[in-house]
Structures are given as C-alpha cells and as structure tokens.
Design a protein around this motif. Structure first.
Motif, PDB file in Angstrom:
ATOM      1  N   LYS A 177       0.845  -1.194   0.000  1.00 16.90           N
ATOM      2  CA  LYS A 177       0.000   0.000   0.000  1.00 16.90           C
ATOM      3  C   LYS A 177       0.882   1.247   0.000  1.00 16.90           C
ATOM      4  CE  LYS A 177      -3.837  -2.066   2.609  1.00 16.90           C
ATOM      5  NZ  LYS A 177      -4.900  -2.099   1.611  1.00 16.90           N
ATOM      6  N   VAL A 178       0.364   2.301  -0.614  1.00 15.17           N
ATOM      7  CA  VAL A 178       1.054   3.597  -0.613  1.00 15.17           C
ATOM      8  C   VAL A 178       0.061   4.640  -0.114  1.00 15.17           C
ATOM      9  CG1 VAL A 178       2.278   5.306  -2.022  1.00 15.17           C
ATOM     10  CG2 VAL A 178       2.406   2.869  -2.627  1.00 15.17           C
ATOM     11  N   GLU A 179       0.433   5.360   0.965  1.00 12.07           N
ATOM     12  CA  GLU A 179      -0.404   6.468   1.437  1.00 12.07           C
ATOM     13  C   GLU A 179       0.224   7.749   0.911  1.00 12.07           C
ATOM     14  OE1 GLU A 179      -0.774   6.236   5.687  1.00 12.07           O
ATOM     15  OE2 GLU A 179      -1.508   4.169   5.625  1.00 12.07           O
ATOM     16  N   LEU A 180      -0.594   8.576   0.233  1.00 12.06           N
ATOM     17  CA  LEU A 180      -0.003   9.773  -0.383  1.00 12.06           C
ATOM     18  C   LEU A 180      -0.971  10.955  -0.392  1.00 12.06           C
ATOM     19  CD1 LEU A 180      -1.548   9.409  -3.238  1.00 12.06           C
ATOM     20  CD2 LEU A 180       0.446   8.128  -3.907  1.00 12.06           C
ATOM     21  N   VAL A 181      -0.438  12.127  -0.624  1.00  2.75           N
ATOM     22  CA  VAL A 181      -1.234  13.351  -0.726  1.00  2.75           C
ATOM     23  C   VAL A 181      -1.916  13.340  -2.095  1.00  2.75           C
ATOM     24  CG1 VAL A 181      -1.144  15.880  -0.781  1.00  2.75           C
ATOM     25  CG2 VAL A 181       0.395  14.601   0.748  1.00  2.75           C
ATOM     26  N   ALA A 182      -3.243  13.595  -2.091  1.00  2.46           N
ATOM     27  CA  ALA A 182      -3.996  13.563  -3.352  1.00  2.46           C
ATOM     28  C   ALA A 182      -3.626  14.768  -4.202  1.00  2.46           C
ATOM     29  CB  ALA A 182      -5.486  13.555  -3.050  1.00  2.46           C
ATOM     30  N   GLU A 183      -3.020  14.516  -5.346  1.00  2.65           N
ATOM     31  CA  GLU A 183      -2.656  15.582  -6.282  1.00  2.65           C
ATOM     32  C   GLU A 183      -2.922  15.102  -7.694  1.00  2.65           C
ATOM     33  OE1 GLU A 183       1.305  17.149  -6.211  1.00  2.65           O
ATOM     34  OE2 GLU A 183       1.144  17.774  -4.114  1.00  2.65           O
ATOM     35  N   ARG A 184      -3.194  16.040  -8.594  1.00  2.00           N
ATOM     36  CA  ARG A 184      -3.437  15.681  -9.996  1.00  2.00           C
ATOM     37  C   ARG A 184      -2.160  15.015 -10.583  1.00  2.00           C
ATOM     38  NH1 ARG A 184      -6.796  17.934 -14.067  1.00  2.00           N
ATOM     39  NH2 ARG A 184      -7.526  19.521 -12.611  1.00  2.00           N
ATOM     40  N   GLY A 185      -2.343  13.878 -11.255  1.00  2.00           N
ATOM     41  CA  GLY A 185      -1.230  13.227 -11.959  1.00  2.00           C
ATOM     42  C   GLY A 185      -0.340  12.368 -11.091  1.00  2.00           C
ATOM     43  N   ILE A 186      -0.638  12.284  -9.775  1.00  6.06           N
ATOM     44  CA  ILE A 186       0.262  11.541  -8.889  1.00  6.06           C
ATOM     45  C   ILE A 186       0.258  10.039  -9.209  1.00  6.06           C
ATOM     46  CG2 ILE A 186      -1.480  11.408  -7.045  1.00  6.06           C
ATOM     47  CD1 ILE A 186       2.366  11.439  -6.622  1.00  6.06           C
ATOM     48  N   ILE A 187      -0.911   9.496  -9.610  1.00  9.16           N
ATOM     49  CA  ILE A 187      -0.985   8.047  -9.900  1.00  9.16           C
ATOM     50  C   ILE A 187      -0.119   7.721 -11.117  1.00  9.16           C
ATOM     51  CG2 ILE A 187      -2.540   6.110 -10.467  1.00  9.16           C
ATOM     52  CD1 ILE A 187      -2.886   7.214  -7.611  1.00  9.16           C
ATOM     53  N   ALA A 188      -0.153   8.597 -12.116  1.00 11.59           N
ATOM     54  CA  ALA A 188       0.671   8.385 -13.319  1.00 11.59           C
ATOM     55  C   ALA A 188       2.158   8.410 -12.949  1.00 11.59           C
ATOM     56  CB  ALA A 188       0.366   9.457 -14.357  1.00 11.59           C
ATOM     57  N   THR A 189       2.532   9.354 -12.060  1.00 12.98           N
ATOM     58  CA  THR A 189       3.937   9.461 -11.631  1.00 12.98           C
ATOM     59  C   THR A 189       4.348   8.189 -10.889  1.00 12.98           C
ATOM     60  OG1 THR A 189       3.497  11.807 -11.298  1.00 12.98           O
ATOM     61  CG2 THR A 189       5.564  10.976 -10.418  1.00 12.98           C
ATOM     62  N   LEU A 190       3.444   7.727 -10.008  1.00 11.12           N
ATOM     63  CA  LEU A 190       3.692   6.514  -9.226  1.00 11.12           C
ATOM     64  C   LEU A 190       3.919   5.319 -10.168  1.00 11.12           C
ATOM     65  CD1 LEU A 190       3.596   5.432  -6.263  1.00 11.12           C
ATOM     66  CD2 LEU A 190       1.187   4.940  -6.636  1.00 11.12           C
ATOM     67  N   ALA A 191       3.024   5.183 -11.161  1.00  7.82           N
ATOM     68  CA  ALA A 191       3.115   4.062 -12.116  1.00  7.82           C
ATOM     69  C   ALA A 191       4.429   4.110 -12.893  1.00  7.82           C
ATOM     70  CB  ALA A 191       1.932   4.103 -13.082  1.00  7.82           C
ATOM     71  N   SER A 192       4.847   5.332 -13.279  1.00  6.53           N
ATOM     72  CA  SER A 192       6.086   5.410 -14.062  1.00  6.53           C
ATOM     73  C   SER A 192       7.300   5.080 -13.193  1.00  6.53           C
ATOM     74  CB  SER A 192       6.227   6.766 -14.750  1.00  6.53           C
ATOM     75  OG  SER A 192       6.660   7.729 -13.848  1.00  6.53           O
ATOM     76  N   ARG A 193       7.271   5.465 -11.883  1.00 10.09           N
ATOM     77  CA  ARG A 193       8.369   5.101 -10.970  1.00 10.09           C
ATOM     78  C   ARG A 193       8.484   3.565 -10.876  1.00 10.09           C
ATOM     79  NH1 ARG A 193      10.746   9.079  -7.166  1.00 10.09           N
ATOM     80  NH2 ARG A 193      11.063  10.745  -8.674  1.00 10.09           N
ATOM     81  N   ILE A 194       7.323   2.899 -10.810  1.00 10.34           N
ATOM     82  CA  ILE A 194       7.325   1.423 -10.679  1.00 10.34           C
ATOM     83  C   ILE A 194       7.890   0.790 -11.955  1.00 10.34           C
ATOM     84  CG2 ILE A 194       5.831  -0.616 -10.481  1.00 10.34           C
ATOM     85  CD1 ILE A 194       4.013   1.147  -8.636  1.00 10.34           C
ATOM     86  N   SER A 195       7.441   1.288 -13.122  1.00 12.27           N
ATOM     87  CA  SER A 195       7.920   0.656 -14.363  1.00 12.27           C
ATOM     88  C   SER A 195       9.401   0.965 -14.601  1.00 12.27           C
ATOM     89  CB  SER A 195       7.062   1.060 -15.562  1.00 12.27           C
ATOM     90  OG  SER A 195       7.189   2.416 -15.799  1.00 12.27           O
ATOM     91  N   GLU A 196       9.876   2.131 -14.117  1.00 13.92           N
ATOM     92  CA  GLU A 196      11.315   2.437 -14.222  1.00 13.92           C
ATOM     93  C   GLU A 196      12.136   1.438 -13.404  1.00 13.92           C
ATOM     94  OE1 GLU A 196      11.654   6.481 -12.913  1.00 13.92           O
ATOM     95  OE2 GLU A 196      10.591   7.241 -14.674  1.00 13.92           O
TER      96      GLU A 196
END
Length: 702
Positions: free
Chosen positions: A630-649
């Motif tokens: 699980k990841v607890e994070l501050v709700a911001e626009r585009g954060i899920i996309a950033t998270l996904a790209s960190r994982i695929s990197e």
C-alpha cells in the motif's frame, strides 16, 4: 451459321441501342473477324464464334456499346498482331482500356499453381476496380468457355470447372449477377461430378412431373387473390438449381426428397408499396412460418440484392418459399451490377457493389504481392475464414476469430508449445488478439517456455486446444511425480532411509497395500496432495522401522526454484516472494501451496507436521512473483501516473492498482506488482518513497 448468329445479335442490340452504336459494334466484329482469320477453336469452329457468343451474353444483359465492342475485340491483343494503340486509334481509348484489361486477365505464365490462381484473381479484380465492365466481359468470356468445355481433356475440364466454382461463381454472386452464377455452378457441377449431376437431373425431372399440379394450384390461388386486391403481378414457380440442391444435401445432410418438398415462387410487382401489400395478401392466404421472414428491401444485401422473403404453409401442409420484388429489383437480382446499364435512368447504378469494387482497388494498392492480395479479397468473398502470412510469405488459413496462439499451433505444435509473444505486421501484440486477414504474423518462442492454461479461454482451433490440454496434462503429471519424489524422500528420512535406498520389495508391498497400478501413480498422488508422504513412507518401510505416531518435525526443507508450476501454487492471501521465510501445505488436487511463514491462514494446520512443510527458496530461483503493498499519499493531480512510471522504471510490472480516498487530502493506493525477490521489492519501495507526496509505503499482511 455465323450470319444467322450476327442477325440475332443485331436484333438484340437494336432493341435498346442507337443505330450508330449498333454499327460501331458491327465494325468491331468486322475488325475482329479479319484479325482472327484462319484461327480456329479446339472444336474446329472459326475463332470469331467465341467473341460473338460473348457479345450475345452481354447483349442479353443490355450492356452498353463500349462493353460489346470490347467483347468482340477481347482476344485480339492477346491472340493476334494487333496492339492496344491500334485498338485505341480505331475504337477509342475506353474500348482499348477494356480490351487491355480483359487481355491482362488471361495472360498466364506463372511460377506455381497457387501463384497462377492468385495472379489471375488479382488482375481480374484489379481490372474490375478500374472499370467494372472488364469484369463483366471476363465473366461472359468464362461462361462461353464453360458452355463449350466438352472438347477439352478431362483433366483440363476439371481444372477450369474447379476454378469457376471457387473464383468466378463467388464473384458473380458478389456482383449480384445471379443468372451467370447459377449457370457457372450447374456447368461446374456437371463437369466435376458428372454421375451425380446426371442422377440428380433425372430425379429433378421425375419430381417436376409429380409437382406440376401442386405448383399450378398454388400459383393460381395466389394470382386470383392478388387480382381481387387489384395488384398487378407476375407469379412464377421458381426451380431450385442442381448445385444448390447438392450443396444443401451435403451441408444439411438432407435427402433429395426433403429438399424438393419445398415449393418456391417469385412474385414480381410494380412498386415497393405493392411488395408489402402482396406480403399481407399472401400471409392472409397461407399461414406464415414464424421466424422465416426477411426484409431485404429495407436492408439490402451487400451486393445490392433486394426482395421480401417469406416461408408459408400451403395446402396439405406443403412449405412454400416466396420472394416478392419489383421489376427493377428482379433485374438487379438477375443481372446485379450489370443492371446499371439495363436501367440507365438510375444514375448511381449499384452503389454497394461499386463501393466493394473501390475497396478492392485500395487493398490492391496496399498489398505487397498477388498471393497477399487474393487472400485479402477471398475473405471478402468467403467471410468465415481468416488468411494470414508466415514470415516467409506462406498463407495459413484459420477460422474467423483465430488468435496468434492458433496460428502458432497451425505452423507446428512445438512452435505453439514454446510461444511467448507475437508480432503482427511487425508490431508486438497480445497473444489473444483476433487475427485479421492479410496480416503477417511472426511468433516469438523461448526454449524453456510452456503453454499457459489461460490460453484455453481464447483459442478457437481444435488443434491448439488439444495440444495445450495434452501438454498441461503431461506437464502436471511430470511436476506432480517430481514433487512426490521430494516429499517422499523427506518422509523416508524420518525412518532412517531415503528415496535412493528404496527396494523393489518395498514398492511391491506398497502397491499391494494401496491398490495403485504403479509407483509413479503413488508419487503423482503425493505431489497432488491426495496422499500423505509420511503415510506412504510408513507403508513402504520394513515392519521393524514402522512407526505408529507422526514425527515431531521434518528437518530437510524442499527447495522452491520457479515462479510457475502446475503443482506448486503461491497463496494469494500473503503473496510470498523469494527472500521471505516460507512454509507449504498440501492441498488435495492443488499440490503444494506456498505461504509466508507468518501467514495467519497457516495457524490451524501449522501443528500438523504431515501437511505443513518447511520450505526454502533455491539460491537460483527464477521468475516474477506477485506482491501486494500500500502507498499512502497526498492527493494531487497526476500523482498516480507518476507513481506508475516510478514502478515501471524499476522494471516491475503492475498487475492491479486501486485508489481509495482516506480523507479530503490523502489517498491510499493498493498495488499488486510482479517482482523478482525482496531486494527488487525494496528498490521499488525506495523509489516510491522518494516522491514528496508519498507519506508511507508498506507491504500488506493478510
């Protein structure tokens, strides 16, 4: 004889063309007669009889003057010294184009039989796309050749008949030229299966005699009722042709009598309004059969065909098929695209067939070679098959809806079994993607790959399905036996012996006690969790070594060395990954289920040493394993996309992702990703923690 034929032709032409146009056609005849002077057909007749016969077929369709001139001249470029330029000079560029188009269809000198048919077909349809009249001349040319086949050798007759049934009849049908299609089919049938044709013809003749009265009764009752309603109509009894009867007998496995028990009628009326009124009248006269009404007037067929079709129960319960249409529709049904010239007042002719033809031209421009092109077009004529190419350009025919996995097994079972990915036209695609005709498919294989049970959800060919099932059965058996050996070895250790020390007498004793057919069967049952290794070891051991109680602890652990196995399963409750302390339990039918040592679901059976086994990861374990965090994070626009790209990197694959709102400002993201081991997971989590919006990252426990 020739003069008489010419008179017949002139009379036909004068009925619908201007005198000047008729004269131009006769001039073309004179020119062709001079060019073919001295040439004869195989029957011994002067060659010019053929072009004249072709022109008569087209005149019956009321084709325009240019088509008829082209019919007269269609063999001069190919068979005489005349050039396309000579024809253009004398009869104009359009006629020269038509003649050249027809000649190109007939030029045959190709490498292989497949190439020959394809090339023919390509040129034919290509020419058709440039000017549909070339195709009509070609069909008429083929029709006259079919009518005069008798003089050729049997092998040549059969080859031409097969080509006609496979290629020309479907094209005539696609263009809606029913009269020619029916004749092609019946002449082709008579040539391919002469005995069957004769027997069926005699049976049809006999049946027609018995039917005459019934046909007359039905016909007159329809005519009387329509006259009462003041509808002007022409009612005719419709004969089924032999090829369609034969095809129905084959496909529906019905007898000749069953098919002949249906009586067919055509009613031709003046207007569309009359069509629907007539339908109402005959539904009052005879009882309609539910679900057997089709309205091709409101929704015409692709080739422009329009009619109302209905099936009724007549007198004495006789089934009656009725087609109702206007005169225009009738001409369209018989002459198809050629009806455009028959009804010149209709400027658009047959837009549907023309659109199909234009589509062919586009395909031709995109297709690389003739074989590729024929397969594109053939699927338009025969829609329930898909034609695709191997990387070497061979054509593979598959049922509609087939996937790259079906293709792989069609190439070779070993290719299917070791398939890991596919490329369609150079692009990587999913293995479940349905194939489209004309695609070039290449399969990527790996030496240690194996079929995935999920393939059974989307493959459509029997070959693929049975090969996958066979492999999985065999694979599961092998894996179960292997696991059974390891579990038994571990259990025998408790009796002071090992798998290597087993004697034949022990196995004999075991088979007698268990009633199993073979030792391998017992090992498989242990591996699948259907028998306990400790109980089997106790039965095998000599009486002096046997124990009444279960052991305190099994010491030697089993090594887990791969992420995929049919009898080793990874528990979804705790998602174990290499590096985690693990335990396994035997589940009947599933084999060994691997859990994290701390998993709560093991609490109940943890004390049952027979069922619960200490496991270790092999140092060279391979594959990717799902893990949940699980990841607890501050709700911001585009954060899920950033998270996904960190994982695929981090070279991990996301399997599942879901977001829950914790409060107005923060979210909890649930993730399931595939990783290689704990170190890999730690790297992924570290990269995620590096994001400033992330408050906490932690792995879930069940």
């Amino acid at each position: 004889m020739q003069a008489k034929t010419l008179d017949v032709l002139s009379e036909k032409l004068s009925s619908y063309l201007e005198p000047a146009q008729v004269q131009e056609i006769l001039n073309a005849y004179q020119f062709a007669a001079q060019c073919h002077e001295g040439q004869t057909r195989q029957s011994g007749e002067p060659y010019i009889t053929h072009p004249v016969a072709v022109a008569i077929i087209l005149a019956n369709m009321h084709l325009d003057a240019e088509s008829l001139m082209a019919a007269m001249l269609h063999d001069v470029i190919e068979d005489t010294h005349v050039s396309k330029e000579d024809v253009a000079e004398r009869f104009g560029p359009t006629v020269a184009e038509l003649v050249d188009g027809v000649s190109k269809l007939t030029e045959i000198e190709f490498a292989s039989k497949a190439e020959q048919q394809a090339e023919n077909f390509q040129k034919m349809t290509l020419a058709m796309a440039k000017d549909i009249r070339v195709m009509l001349v070609k069909l008429a040319d083929r029709l006259h050749n079919m009518r005069t086949l008798k003089v050729l050798s049997a092998a040549k007759r059969r080859r031409i008949a097969r080509e006609t049934l496979e290629i020309y009849a479907p094209i005539a049908q696609r263009l809606g030229i029913n009269d020619i299609r029916i004749e092609f089919e019946d002449l082709g049938f008579a040539t391919m299966h002469p005995m069957r044709y004769q027997r069926m013809r005699q049976a049809l003749k006999a049946a027609r005699g018995h039917r005459k009265e019934i046909v007359e009764d039905i016909k007159s009752s329809i005519e009387i009722r329509l006259a009462k309603e003041l509808i002007s109509a022409e009612v005719t009894g419709r004969e089924k042709h032999l090829w369609s009867i034969y095809q129905k007998m084959k496909s529906k496995r019905k007898s000749f009598r069953d098919i002949m028990d249906v009586f067919a009628f055509r009613i031709v009326v003046e207007s569309v309004d009359d069509c629907y009124r007539t339908l109402g009248v005959i539904h009052n006269l005879f009882k309609p059969v539910p679900g057997e009404f089709k309205d091709y007037i409101a929704i015409p067929k692709v080739n422009g065909y329009q009619s109302l079709h209905t099936v009724l129960l007549g007198m004495h319960g006789v089934p009656i098929e009725v087609q109702i249409r206007t005169r225009d529709m009738d001409a369209m049904a018989n002459f198809g695209i050629a009806a455009h010239w028959l009804y010149k007042s209709r400027e658009d002719g047959n837009p549907r067939a023309n659109r199909w033809v234009q589509g062919l031209l586009e395909i031709q421009q995109k297709a690389g070679n003739s074989l590729e092109f024929i397969e594109h077009v053939k699927t338009d004529l025969f829609p329930d098959e898909v034609y695709v190419f191997t990387p070497k350009g061979q054509i593979v025919s598959l049922p509609s809806g087939a996937t790259p996995v079906d293709f792989a097994y069609a190439v070779h079972t070993d290719v299917g079994n070791s398939c890991v990915a596919s490329k369609i036209n150079g692009q990587l695609t999913s293995l479940s993607e349905p194939l489209q005709s004309g695609s070039k498919v290449s399969i990527i294989t790996a030496r240690d790959a194996q079929p995935n049970p999920s393939w059974l959800n989307f493959v459509v060919t029997a070959k693929a399905r049975s090969a996958i099932r066979h492999f999985l059965k065999h694979q599961q058996h092998e894996e179960s036996v292997e696991l059974g050996k390891r579990l038994l070895d571990r259990a025998l250790d408790n009796f002071g012996t090992s798998y290597q020390s087993i004697r034949k007498s022990w196995i004999k004793r075991l088979l007698t006690e268990t009633g199993a057919h073979s030792f391998e069967e017992v090992l498989e049952q242990i591996g699948l969790g259907n028998r306990l290794a400790y109980a089997v070891a106790n039965l095998m051991a000599p009486p002096s070594l046997r124990k009444e109680v279960t052991p305190e602890e099994f010491d030697s652990p089993i090594m887990i060395d791969t992420s995929d196995g049919l009898v080793i399963n990874y528990a979804r409750c705790c998602h174990p990954i290499p590096g985690d302390p693990i335990m396994g339990h035997l589940s009947p039918g599933r084999g060994l289920v691997v859990h994290r040592d701390s998993c709560k679901n093991l609490n109940e059976i943890r004390t049952n040493v027979e069922k619960c086994i200490i496991l270790n990861w092999s140092p060279n374990v391979r594959g990717e394993f799902p893990v949940e965090f699980k990841v607890e994070l501050v709700a911001e626009r585009g954060i899920i996309a950033t998270l996904a790209s960190r994982i695929s990197e981090s070279e991990a694959t996301i399997q599942q992702i879901s977001v829950k709102e914790r409060d107005a400002h923060s979210n909890i993201v649930d993730l399931v990703i595939d990783v290689k081991n704990r170190v890999h997971l730690a790297n992924v989590m570290r990269r995620i923690r590096g994001l400033k919006q992330v408050q906490r990252v932690y792995r879930t426990k069940n």
